[in-house]
Design an enzyme around this catalytic site. Structure first.
Site, mmCIF file in Angstrom:
data_model
loop_
_atom_site.group_PDB
_atom_site.id
_atom_site.type_symbol
_atom_site.label_atom_id
_atom_site.label_comp_id
_atom_site.label_asym_id
_atom_site.label_seq_id
_atom_site.Cartn_x
_atom_site.Cartn_y
_atom_site.Cartn_z
ATOM 1 N N ASP A 172 0.840 -1.197 0.000
ATOM 2 C CA ASP A 172 0.000 0.000 0.000
ATOM 3 C C ASP A 172 0.878 1.251 0.000
ATOM 4 O O ASP A 172 1.887 1.296 -0.700
ATOM 5 C CB ASP A 172 -0.918 -0.043 1.235
ATOM 6 C CG ASP A 172 -2.252 0.655 1.020
ATOM 7 O OD1 ASP A 172 -2.248 1.876 0.905
ATOM 8 O OD2 ASP A 172 -3.279 -0.036 0.952
ATOM 9 N N HIS A 207 -3.502 5.891 3.797
ATOM 10 C CA HIS A 207 -4.294 4.744 3.345
ATOM 11 C C HIS A 207 -3.744 3.428 3.890
ATOM 12 O O HIS A 207 -4.491 2.591 4.415
ATOM 13 C CB HIS A 207 -4.313 4.735 1.816
ATOM 14 C CG HIS A 207 -5.278 3.776 1.196
ATOM 15 N ND1 HIS A 207 -4.927 2.477 0.871
ATOM 16 C CD2 HIS A 207 -6.572 3.913 0.830
ATOM 17 C CE1 HIS A 207 -5.963 1.867 0.325
ATOM 18 N NE2 HIS A 207 -6.988 2.712 0.292
ATOM 19 N N ASN A 314 -13.753 0.620 -6.540
ATOM 20 C CA ASN A 314 -14.828 1.517 -6.093
ATOM 21 C C ASN A 314 -15.527 2.257 -7.227
ATOM 22 O O ASN A 314 -15.981 3.384 -7.055
ATOM 23 C CB ASN A 314 -14.265 2.553 -5.118
ATOM 24 C CG ASN A 314 -13.579 1.927 -3.932
ATOM 25 O OD1 ASN A 314 -14.042 0.922 -3.414
ATOM 26 N ND2 ASN A 314 -12.472 2.501 -3.510
ATOM 27 N N SER A 403 -11.288 -0.821 -0.189
ATOM 28 C CA SER A 403 -9.980 -0.824 0.473
ATOM 29 C C SER A 403 -10.093 -1.200 1.937
ATOM 30 O O SER A 403 -9.191 -1.811 2.509
ATOM 31 C CB SER A 403 -9.346 0.568 0.365
ATOM 32 O OG SER A 403 -8.932 0.848 -0.936
ATOM 33 N N ASP A 502 -36.246 -40.229 3.183
ATOM 34 C CA ASP A 502 -36.194 -41.633 3.605
ATOM 35 C C ASP A 502 -34.839 -42.284 3.333
ATOM 36 O O ASP A 502 -34.682 -43.499 3.461
ATOM 37 C CB ASP A 502 -37.311 -42.439 2.935
ATOM 38 C CG ASP A 502 -37.290 -42.306 1.416
ATOM 39 O OD1 ASP A 502 -36.389 -41.621 0.885
ATOM 40 O OD2 ASP A 502 -38.185 -42.876 0.761
ATOM 41 N N ASP A 504 -33.021 -43.052 0.690
ATOM 42 C CA ASP A 504 -32.855 -44.101 -0.319
ATOM 43 C C ASP A 504 -32.105 -43.578 -1.548
ATOM 44 O O ASP A 504 -32.128 -44.188 -2.615
ATOM 45 C CB ASP A 504 -34.213 -44.675 -0.735
ATOM 46 C CG ASP A 504 -35.145 -43.615 -1.325
ATOM 47 O OD1 ASP A 504 -34.738 -42.427 -1.375
ATOM 48 O OD2 ASP A 504 -36.271 -43.970 -1.721
ATOM 49 N N ASP A 515 -44.675 -40.548 -7.113
ATOM 50 C CA ASP A 515 -45.262 -40.710 -8.444
ATOM 51 C C ASP A 515 -46.654 -40.108 -8.553
ATOM 52 O O ASP A 515 -47.040 -39.578 -9.601
ATOM 53 C CB ASP A 515 -45.317 -42.191 -8.831
ATOM 54 C CG ASP A 515 -43.943 -42.712 -9.237
ATOM 55 O OD1 ASP A 515 -43.030 -41.881 -9.402
ATOM 56 O OD2 ASP A 515 -43.784 -43.939 -9.371
#
Length: 736
Positions: A172, A207, A314, A403, A502, A504, A515
């Site tokens: 930085d 910063h 930004n 930042s 269940d 399976d 079904d």
């Protein structure tokens, strides 16, 4: 540090609480002062910063001179590399390399412009690029929001996880190392200033100090709205390394940024575990930018074992990020709000940035300035964040931007590595993603990425689930651990919940138990099956010319998009991290189609107009075929129905009623041209030629139907045809 994470959990909570009390006691004598808010990087201050444009000479360059990157082809000899470097030293410039981050790139600075052409013609040189000088920053209570406060972690059993022993490189504007919040945890002997080329990375901008404070502020007490509160960084025990690559105005060379990455990733120099970069340039990149040099350097740092965290930018782009956030292997970060506004700390209700305005923002709302795309990793608090100021040894200031969100995530990476130092960068990223709280559109999205980070949840993801502890944990369910999660049902109890009730291994409508369930008769699978037709199941059998979600066509002209009809408008495309693809008008889509078709092979739209049809009416019509409407289009042993329009394929109707179309090279006529190669059949594109049959170093001669050796770089030549490159220079030698 090689102790596994489970050993962390065995350390004494009582001892840890004592340490915290001592830290708080020490810090109490150091009064922190809140200064004015500084959001210059978002208010457009950087717009006036000069770059490499007419009339401006960047630092370190004499008039008319330039700084460049020279890309060498991989594995070049030391001699060729030395010849490139000599062009700097012989012309009053300097050169440097980046062994870890960019091993095949050489940076030459302050060289005459005319040397660039010389470089382009040297052996082993792939390309020469400008080293851009630009502004890279045009880019207390956030820590508790992400569950990273020490008291929160201790209460959850993480009694010795504060980032201790983890080295975080802050690439930085430098760090004010004597600020009281750092408590002598800035490694001043390792830091470096690449902007001024000295060993003192002092911060003359503010910063870098602010970002470092978000990562590594120690344990302090701060009066907030009349109440004393604990004030800390995300990883208050981490060691910080200041690597200064930007000047007082936030500007710098791309080469200095890359030098910083290289330095941090080199175990003999920075020896960092994490790199935090709240900077970026270029774009908007809608996808990976892995050919950009700063992105390549970042990816190589990850390959060297360093976690790299980068701000998305930004600019308010909803489908774009800056570089190196767009590098495939880094953790890219967007910004959110940490609180509801206005509140007792801030009376403002409207925040006008240079690109957009946030009115009455709320906790976990995405900041309007935050960049994002399909490759954004996560988001974190980044608006109105209070952290260390470089103006004094005890000042705090508030800043906003991606930042500020980035060091939140870099600090989280330090906590994770403190918990388990054996993790790879990919595993650290996976833990961060696993703990993220899904916000916005369900699943990964372009604004929040995988969600807003949560430190406690990420640490939880590292702890293996134990079946039998009476807690139904991650990766456990009724099928894998009934002791913790309850017994499975005798039959499928719900046909729409996506759960195998269940156990399976059959879910919802795939289970025969469903079904007769009305939810499964028309099962929205995009296939018009026996018993379904365009009247009783419009989603699977609806007219292809009118909007009918589930017919396999994204009918954007009728209002369908990936938001309201994912079944038709969302597909798959390989890539990190979301593997998502969508097109169609409406919503926030990568591509907007002007017609009602969407090419599932990429981010493109088809121009084909699909004729009207109705799957299930007994007639194979319009855009129907055996693949999308077998009910109507079963070929019934008629090969002509299977004609795919490709002249060189064998079209066969199979016994099961499906068509197959296989390539047949013998159906492609020979064009009798030697230099186009042999002819073959491509099942998708038809007859093709294999191309130039000659090996590298030979030119194809149609007149003699033979391969004639051609001249390489600097070989003698009298015409362009003598040279492999097709270019004979005026000096009678071939160009490269």
């Amino acid at each position: 540090r090689t102790s596994p994470f489970v050993q962390k959990l065995s350390n004494s909570k009582t001892m840890r609480l004592t340490v915290v009390a001592l830290l708080l006691g020490t810090a109490a004598a150091q009064d922190l002062v809140i200064e004015d808010t500084d959001d210059s990087e978002l208010y457009g201050a950087s717009d006036s910063t000069p770059t490499t444009t007419e009339g401006f000479t960047p630092p370190g360059l004499e008039g008319g001179r330039v700084s460049v990157f020279v890309r060498m082809t991989q594995g070049q000899s030391a001699e060729n590399r030395a010849n490139v470097a000599a062009q700097a030293t012989n012309n009053g410039g300097t050169s440097r390399t980046f062994p870890t981050a960019l091993p095949d790139v050489i940076n030459l600075r302050n060289i005459p412009q005319n040397v660039v052409e010389v470089l382009e013609n040297l052996p082993g040189v792939e390309s020469v690029e400008t080293d851009v000088y630009q502004n890279f920053l045009a880019l207390h209570d956030g820590v508790p929001l992400i569950n990273a406060a020490q008291d929160q972690l201790i209460n959850l059993g993480y009694t010795d996880v504060d980032g201790s022993g983890v080295r975080v490189c802050v690439v930085d504007t430098g760090i004010r190392a004597d600020h009281v919040v750092f408590e002598n945890r800035v490694d001043t002997t390792t830091g470096y200033d690449f902007h001024s080329d000295d060993s003192d990375p002092a911060d003359d901008n503010g910063h870098g100090t602010h970002c470092a404070g978000i990562i590594g502020t120690g344990m302090f007490s701060l009066d907030v709205c009349g109440t004393s509160q604990t004030y800390q960084g995300v990883a208050p025990g981490a060691t910080l390394i200041g690597v200064k690559v930007l000047g007082a105005d936030g500007s710098g060379y791309t080469s200095d940024v890359i030098a910083g990455i290289d330095y941090c990733a080199d175990p003999a120099q920075g020896a960092a575990d994490v790199i935090s970069m709240s900077l970026g340039g270029g774009g908007p990149y809608t996808g990976p930018c892995d050919n950009d040099l700063s992105a390549i350097a970042s990816n190589n740092a990850v390959a060297a074992g360093v976690v790299v965290v980068v701000a998305s930018g930004n600019d308010g782009w909803t489908n774009g990020m800056s570089s190196p956030a767009c590098a495939s292997d880094v953790i890219s970060v967007g910004a959110t709000w940490k609180n509801d506004y206005p509140n007792c700390e801030t009376s403002s209700s409207t925040f006008s940035w240079s690109t957009c305005t946030d009115a009455y923002p709320s906790e976990d709302q995405i900041a309007c300035f935050s960049n994002g795309n399909d490759y954004l990793t996560v988001s974190a608090p980044g608006a109105s964040i209070l952290a260390a100021s470089h103006s004094s040894t005890n000042g705090l200031t508030s800043k906003s931007g991606t930042s500020m969100a980035t060091p939140m995530v870099a600090g989280l990476a330090a906590l994770i590595l403190d918990a388990d130092p054996t993790l790879t960068p990919a595993e650290v990223e996976a833990a961060i993603i696993a703990g993220a709280i899904d916000l916005g559109t369900s699943g990964h999205d372009t604004r929040f990425g995988h969600g807003r980070v949560d430190a406690a949840a990420s640490l939880d993801s590292l702890v293996p689930a134990v079946c039998g502890d009476l807690v139904c944990e991650k990766d456990e369910d009724i099928c894998t651990c009934s002791a913790d999660c309850g017994s499975p049902a005798a039959t499928e109890t719900s046909c729409t919940d996506g759960i195998d009730n269940d156990c399976d291994n059959l879910f919802d409508c795939d289970d025969p138990d469903c079904d007769l369930d009305t939810a499964c008769f028309c099962d929205f699978d995009g296939i018009c099956e026996s018993g379904e037709n365009c009247d009783n199941c419009g989603n699977d059998c609806g007219s292809l010319s009118g909007a009918s979600c589930g017919n396999g066509v994204c009918e954007s002209a009728d209002g369908e998009d990936c938001t309201n009809c994912a079944a038709d408008c969302a597909g798959k495309q390989g890539g990190k991290p979301s593997s998502r693809y969508c097109c169609g008008l409406g919503g926030t889509n990568p591509v907007e189609c002007s017609n009602d078709a969407c090419n599932s092979g990429g981010f493109t739209c088809s121009t084909e107009v699909v004729p009207p049809s109705c799957c299930g009416d007994g007639t194979c019509e319009g855009g129907e075929d055996v693949s999308n409407c077998g009910v109507d289009c079963d070929c019934n042993f008629d090969n002509s129905i299977c004609d795919d329009g490709i002249d060189c394929t064998d079209d066969v109707c199979n016994a099961d009623g499906t068509c197959s179309n296989s390539a047949n090279d013998s159906l492609c006529a020979d064009d009798n041209l030697f230099c186009t190669g042999s002819e073959f059949c491509d099942a998708t594109s038809g007859c093709q030629s294999s191309g130039d049959p000659c090996d590298s170093g030979y030119n194809c001669d149609e007149d003699t139907s033979s391969c004639i050796q051609c001249g390489r770089r600097n070989a003698a030549c009298s015409s362009n045809s003598d040279c492999c490159s097709g270019r004979c220079r005026n000096n009678g030698k071939c160009s490269g």
